[in-house]
Scaffold this active site. Structure first.
Site, PDB file in Angstrom:
ATOM      1  N   THR A   1     -33.100  11.291 -25.829  1.00 12.01           N
ATOM      2  CA  THR A   1     -32.487  10.712 -24.625  1.00 12.01           C
ATOM      3  C   THR A   1     -30.967  10.640 -24.782  1.00 12.01           C
ATOM      4  OG1 THR A   1     -34.497   9.447 -24.255  1.00 12.01           O
ATOM      5  CG2 THR A   1     -32.530   8.687 -23.120  1.00 12.01           C
ATOM      6  N   ALA A   2     -30.512  10.212 -25.972  1.00  9.91           N
ATOM      7  CA  ALA A   2     -29.064  10.058 -26.176  1.00  9.91           C
ATOM      8  C   ALA A   2     -28.356  11.404 -26.066  1.00  9.91           C
ATOM      9  CB  ALA A   2     -28.801   9.430 -27.545  1.00  9.91           C
TER      10      ALA A   2
ATOM     11  N   ASP B   1     -39.226  21.000 -33.894  1.00 11.06           N
ATOM     12  CA  ASP B   1     -40.106  20.623 -35.011  1.00 11.06           C
ATOM     13  C   ASP B   1     -39.938  19.149 -35.363  1.00 11.06           C
ATOM     14  OD1 ASP B   1     -41.093  23.074 -35.180  1.00 11.06           O
ATOM     15  OD2 ASP B   1     -40.055  23.671 -37.042  1.00 11.06           O
TER      16      ASP B   1
ATOM     17  N   GLU C   1     -38.669   3.692 -22.525  1.00 10.96           N
ATOM     18  CA  GLU C   1     -39.073   4.071 -21.175  1.00 10.96           C
ATOM     19  C   GLU C   1     -38.797   2.985 -20.143  1.00 10.96           C
ATOM     20  OE1 GLU C   1     -43.104   5.727 -21.763  1.00 10.96           O
ATOM     21  OE2 GLU C   1     -42.008   7.568 -22.237  1.00 10.96           O
TER      22      GLU C   1
ATOM     23  N   LYS D   1     -38.581  -1.033 -11.389  1.00  6.99           N
ATOM     24  CA  LYS D   1     -38.674  -2.219 -12.251  1.00  6.99           C
ATOM     25  C   LYS D   1     -37.752  -3.318 -11.707  1.00  6.99           C
ATOM     26  CE  LYS D   1     -37.375  -3.808 -16.885  1.00  6.99           C
ATOM     27  NZ  LYS D   1     -36.721  -3.477 -18.157  1.00  6.99           N
TER      28      LYS D   1
ATOM     29  N   GLU E   1     -35.287  -6.370 -24.474  1.00  6.15           N
ATOM     30  CA  GLU E   1     -34.672  -6.437 -23.141  1.00  6.15           C
ATOM     31  C   GLU E   1     -34.246  -5.052 -22.647  1.00  6.15           C
ATOM     32  OE1 GLU E   1     -34.201  -8.628 -20.745  1.00  6.15           O
ATOM     33  OE2 GLU E   1     -34.807 -10.532 -21.624  1.00  6.15           O
TER      34      GLU E   1
ATOM     35  N   THR F   1     -32.393  -2.524 -23.658  1.00  5.94           N
ATOM     36  CA  THR F   1     -30.946  -2.335 -23.562  1.00  5.94           C
ATOM     37  C   THR F   1     -30.419  -1.055 -24.221  1.00  5.94           C
ATOM     38  OG1 THR F   1     -30.887  -3.875 -25.430  1.00  5.94           O
ATOM     39  CG2 THR F   1     -30.229  -4.727 -23.280  1.00  5.94           C
TER      40      THR F   1
HETATM   41  P1  FAD Z   1     -34.337  10.498 -30.930  1.00  7.40           P
HETATM   42  O1  FAD Z   1     -35.190  10.433 -29.714  1.00  7.40           O
HETATM   43  O2  FAD Z   1     -34.959  10.195 -32.240  1.00  7.40           O
HETATM   44  O3  FAD Z   1     -33.707  11.940 -30.975  1.00  7.40           O
HETATM   45  C1  FAD Z   1     -33.161  12.475 -32.156  1.00  7.40           C
HETATM   46  C2  FAD Z   1     -32.863  13.936 -31.935  1.00  7.40           C
HETATM   47  O4  FAD Z   1     -32.195  14.457 -33.070  1.00  7.40           O
HETATM   48  C3  FAD Z   1     -34.099  14.804 -31.718  1.00  7.40           C
HETATM   49  O5  FAD Z   1     -33.847  15.760 -30.721  1.00  7.40           O
HETATM   50  C4  FAD Z   1     -34.264  15.500 -33.060  1.00  7.40           C
HETATM   51  O6  FAD Z   1     -34.911  16.727 -32.943  1.00  7.40           O
HETATM   52  C5  FAD Z   1     -32.799  15.660 -33.453  1.00  7.40           C
HETATM   53  N1  FAD Z   1     -32.604  15.863 -34.883  1.00  7.40           N
HETATM   54  C6  FAD Z   1     -32.699  14.944 -35.872  1.00  7.40           C
HETATM   55  N2  FAD Z   1     -32.458  15.517 -37.076  1.00  7.40           N
HETATM   56  C7  FAD Z   1     -32.181  16.813 -36.840  1.00  7.40           C
HETATM   57  C8  FAD Z   1     -31.866  17.931 -37.652  1.00  7.40           C
HETATM   58  N3  FAD Z   1     -31.778  17.833 -38.976  1.00  7.40           N
HETATM   59  N4  FAD Z   1     -31.672  19.113 -37.059  1.00  7.40           N
HETATM   60  C9  FAD Z   1     -31.752  19.250 -35.704  1.00  7.40           C
HETATM   61  N5  FAD Z   1     -32.051  18.235 -34.882  1.00  7.40           N
HETATM   62  C10 FAD Z   1     -32.268  17.045 -35.449  1.00  7.40           C
HETATM   63  N6  FAD Z   1     -34.680   1.852 -25.211  1.00  7.40           N
HETATM   64  C11 FAD Z   1     -34.636   1.418 -23.932  1.00  7.40           C
HETATM   65  O7  FAD Z   1     -33.593   1.514 -23.296  1.00  7.40           O
HETATM   66  N7  FAD Z   1     -35.744   0.877 -23.356  1.00  7.40           N
HETATM   67  C12 FAD Z   1     -36.895   0.692 -24.035  1.00  7.40           C
HETATM   68  O8  FAD Z   1     -37.874   0.248 -23.462  1.00  7.40           O
HETATM   69  C13 FAD Z   1     -36.941   1.067 -25.395  1.00  7.40           C
HETATM   70  N8  FAD Z   1     -38.049   0.898 -26.142  1.00  7.40           N
HETATM   71  C14 FAD Z   1     -38.036   1.261 -27.460  1.00  7.40           C
HETATM   72  C15 FAD Z   1     -39.135   0.958 -28.267  1.00  7.40           C
HETATM   73  C16 FAD Z   1     -39.106   1.262 -29.630  1.00  7.40           C
HETATM   74  C17 FAD Z   1     -40.268   0.912 -30.498  1.00  7.40           C
HETATM   75  C18 FAD Z   1     -37.988   1.924 -30.178  1.00  7.40           C
HETATM   76  C19 FAD Z   1     -37.957   2.302 -31.620  1.00  7.40           C
HETATM   77  C20 FAD Z   1     -36.914   2.231 -29.379  1.00  7.40           C
HETATM   78  C21 FAD Z   1     -36.914   1.876 -28.027  1.00  7.40           C
HETATM   79  N9  FAD Z   1     -35.802   2.114 -27.223  1.00  7.40           N
HETATM   80  C22 FAD Z   1     -35.779   1.677 -25.940  1.00  7.40           C
HETATM   81  C23 FAD Z   1     -34.672   2.877 -27.740  1.00  7.40           C
HETATM   82  C24 FAD Z   1     -34.790   4.305 -27.225  1.00  7.40           C
HETATM   83  O9  FAD Z   1     -36.017   4.846 -27.653  1.00  7.40           O
HETATM   84  C25 FAD Z   1     -33.660   5.174 -27.745  1.00  7.40           C
HETATM   85  O10 FAD Z   1     -32.433   4.537 -27.505  1.00  7.40           O
HETATM   86  C26 FAD Z   1     -33.637   6.503 -27.045  1.00  7.40           C
HETATM   87  O11 FAD Z   1     -34.903   7.109 -27.056  1.00  7.40           O
HETATM   88  C27 FAD Z   1     -32.638   7.431 -27.676  1.00  7.40           C
HETATM   89  O12 FAD Z   1     -33.128   7.957 -28.877  1.00  7.40           O
HETATM   90  P2  FAD Z   1     -32.190   8.999 -29.614  1.00  7.40           P
HETATM   91  O13 FAD Z   1     -31.905  10.096 -28.662  1.00  7.40           O
HETATM   92  O14 FAD Z   1     -31.045   8.255 -30.172  1.00  7.40           O
HETATM   93  O15 FAD Z   1     -33.078   9.500 -30.838  1.00  7.40           O
END
Ligand code: FAD
Length: 497
Positions: free
Chosen positions: A16-17, A42, A50, A79, A337, A339
């Site tokens: 998502t980020a 992978d 969500e 929501k 919450e 966030t």
């Molecule tokens: P990730 O989704 O983990 O993405 C990481 C990315 O990096 C992936 O694409 C992966 O393939 C890539 N990557 C990593 N290492 C490598 C590598 N070596 N080579 C190539 N690619 C690599 N947030 C909310 O706002 N509302 C919620 O209700 C909420 N509920 C949550 C519940 C839980 C239990 C958790 C743990 C989190 C929750 N969050 C929530 C937070 C939310 O899930 C994250 O902020 C959001 O999904 C963003 O994740 P991310 O993109 O930072 O990381």
């Protein structure tokens, strides 16, 4: 050392980020930048996240996203807040809605009038004066203007990523598939120069955005920015997530149901329900968590539960050298919450506002980090509040959080409200007075005093004013369609969009 201008932006990670950053940067600053996102199918994404807050709508507006198209693409629902169950005491229920409670004056919040009325034996329930709260309770919703509701979304994180990816690629962002094997740094000062892929390909950049999730491949594994651990205040460290088939109409709120060692979420989407059990492994084993989740979820399980481990806290520097961390790579307060997606959005908008086109300067980095820290610390306090105010005595987990030391900033707020009913929103703070009010009262924190302004009105006049407000809200809610009916109509393939 003079820093080079920034033109090539490399986003490491496509959760998502990563895709939020790619979509926003390419749509807003595309002609000035060369944007590449690297992700590995992978490795995959964390697959949760969500439930959002209303600032998600601001982000969509910034990107020019059509709401109905977005809702269809991400199987989203609306929501209006969060229903907290079993938090104050087992059996308690309260909604923290996105709404305003009554009408405040310059001198003080509406709740002082309500507290005055309640002291006089009338005034009723605080929820009588909040449109979103009553609409949520009655599962009614409309995205129209009359009445206008403050709302957010529940969305499918995987579909949201794909939706943003289409936008980002259409706006010129380039995607590189594969695993990052190593990170190349500049000899002189350690700035990141390039990502070296397992395939041997090299992706060079001027500015790197670390969206690699909890592992923080650039910000931590490479630059060692450090982590400030908040687990003494927010001790949950594990989550089991599972998706189930919907078995009834989608409700317009997230459910956060406390259990003996944490809490459980339930997030309704159009095509399924997201469920998760958040717990502290000091007080519950994975097997116990698994059994509790299995016993409590309803509907057919669509994929087996997934275990996620985390440590609450934040990076000591979210922007270090030429790496900006977003999402889980920047830290994690815990999802109570909803966030985290908001913090990603704020991080991206702040980065765009301070974008270092002519080279990264320490003053800009310092400013970015300070703003990020300030906001996150206030969110942290708000979340700790939910735990600290519990009256539960039924398990070691609740004893631990009830008795824990809390940050002074939060202790002062609790004391202020307890003694005088006063609340405030600090500069740059996400949660408004109405949020603090709903959660503090919902968690049974009863103020001993309140502002005397309510006494300026004779009781009969105060009662009439409150009755009128309550009747207006009840009438407005009655005009709203059921949430599921509105959703079906709004997201129908041939509906307006
Ligand atoms: P990730 O989704 O983990 O993405 C990481 C990315 O990096 C992936 O694409 C992966 O393939 C890539 N990557 C990593 N290492 C490598 C590598 N070596 N080579 C190539 N690619 C690599 N947030 C909310 O706002 N509302 C919620 O209700 C909420 N509920 C949550 C519940 C839980 C239990 C958790 C743990 C989190 C929750 N969050 C929530 C937070 C939310 O899930 C994250 O902020 C959001 O999904 C963003 O994740 P991310 O993109 O930072 O990381």
């Amino acid at each position: 050392m003079n820093q080079p201008p920034v033109r090539k932006v490399v986003i490491a990670g496509g959760g998502t980020a990563g895709w939020m950053a790619a979509a926003a940067l390419s749509r807003q600053l595309g002609p000035l930048l060369d944007i590449t996102l690297v992700e590995s199918e992978d490795i995959g994404t964390v697959g949760v996240g969500e439930s959002t807050i209303p600032t998600a709508r601001t982000f969509n507006a910034l990107l020019g996203i059509d709401e109905a198209a977005f809702m269809r693409a991400t199987q989203a629902t609306f929501k209006l807040g969060i229903l907290f169950e079993n938090w104050g005491q087992v059996g308690d229920r309260y909604i923290h809605s996105f709404g305003q409670v009554g009408k405040s004056t310059w001198m003080g919040g509406f709740h002082h009038f309500w507290l005055e009325a309640r002291a006089g034996g009338f005034g009723g329930d605080l929820g009588d004066y909040c449109l979103e709260l009553r609409a949520a309770e009655q599962e009614r919703f409309s995205a129209g203007d009359d009445p206008r509701l403050n709302y957010a979304y529940h969305l499918d994180a995987g579909l949201y990523g794909q939706f943003l990816r289409r936008m980002a690629e259409a706006a010129g962002a380039r995607r590189v598939e594969g695993k990052i094997a190593s990170v190349r740094q500049r000899g002189a000062d350690g700035h990141v120069e390039a990502l070296v892929m397992e395939s041997g390909a090299v992706v060079e950049g001027d500015l790197f955005i670390d969206c690699t999730g909890f592992r923080g491949l650039l910000i931590e594994q490479t630059l060692k920015a450090g982590y400030e651990d908040w687990s003494h205040w927010l001790p949950t460290n594990s989550a089991l997530a599972v998706q189930t088939r919907s078995i009834g109409p989608a409700v317009p709120y997230t459910r956060a149901i406390a259990h003996r060692a944490g809490w459980r979420w339930k997030i309704p989407l159009q095509h399924r329900v997201g469920n998760g059990l958040v717990y502290c492994s000091d007080h519950m084993s994975d097997d116990e968590a698994q059994a509790m989740l299995a016993a409590e979820i309803e509907g057919e399980t669509l994929i087996p539960p997934r275990l996620i481990r985390y440590r609450t806290g934040k990076r000591r520097k979210t922007w270090d050298q030429n790496v900006v961390a977003l999402g889980l790579a920047s830290g994690f307060v815990e999802p109570l919450e909803s966030t985290s997606i908001h913090m990603i959005m704020i991080g991206i908008s702040r980065l765009m506002q301070l974008f270092p086109f002519d080279g990264i300067s320490p003053a800009v980095v310092e400013r970015y980090n300070r703003l990020a820290d300030d906001e996150l610390e206030k969110i942290r306090d708000f979340i700790i509040l939910h735990y600290k105010l519990t009256e539960r005595t039924d398990s070691p987990f609740w004893d631990r959080v009830r008795e824990m030391e809390i940050p002074d900033s939060l202790a002062q707020r609790i004391a202020l409200f307890r003694e005088s009913g006063h609340l405030f929103q600090a500069p740059g703070e996400l949660f408004q007075v109405d949020s603090w009010l709903q959660v503090m009262l919902g968690q049974r924190l009863e103020p001993r005093g309140h502002h005397g302004m309510g006494r300026l009105m004779p009781p009969a006049q105060l009662k009439q004013a409150l009755d009128d407000l309550k009747a207006n809200i009840a009438r407005a809610v009655a005009r709203l369609p059921p949430h599921q009916a509105f959703l079906d109509d709004y997201c129908a393939p041939l509906s307006k969009s």
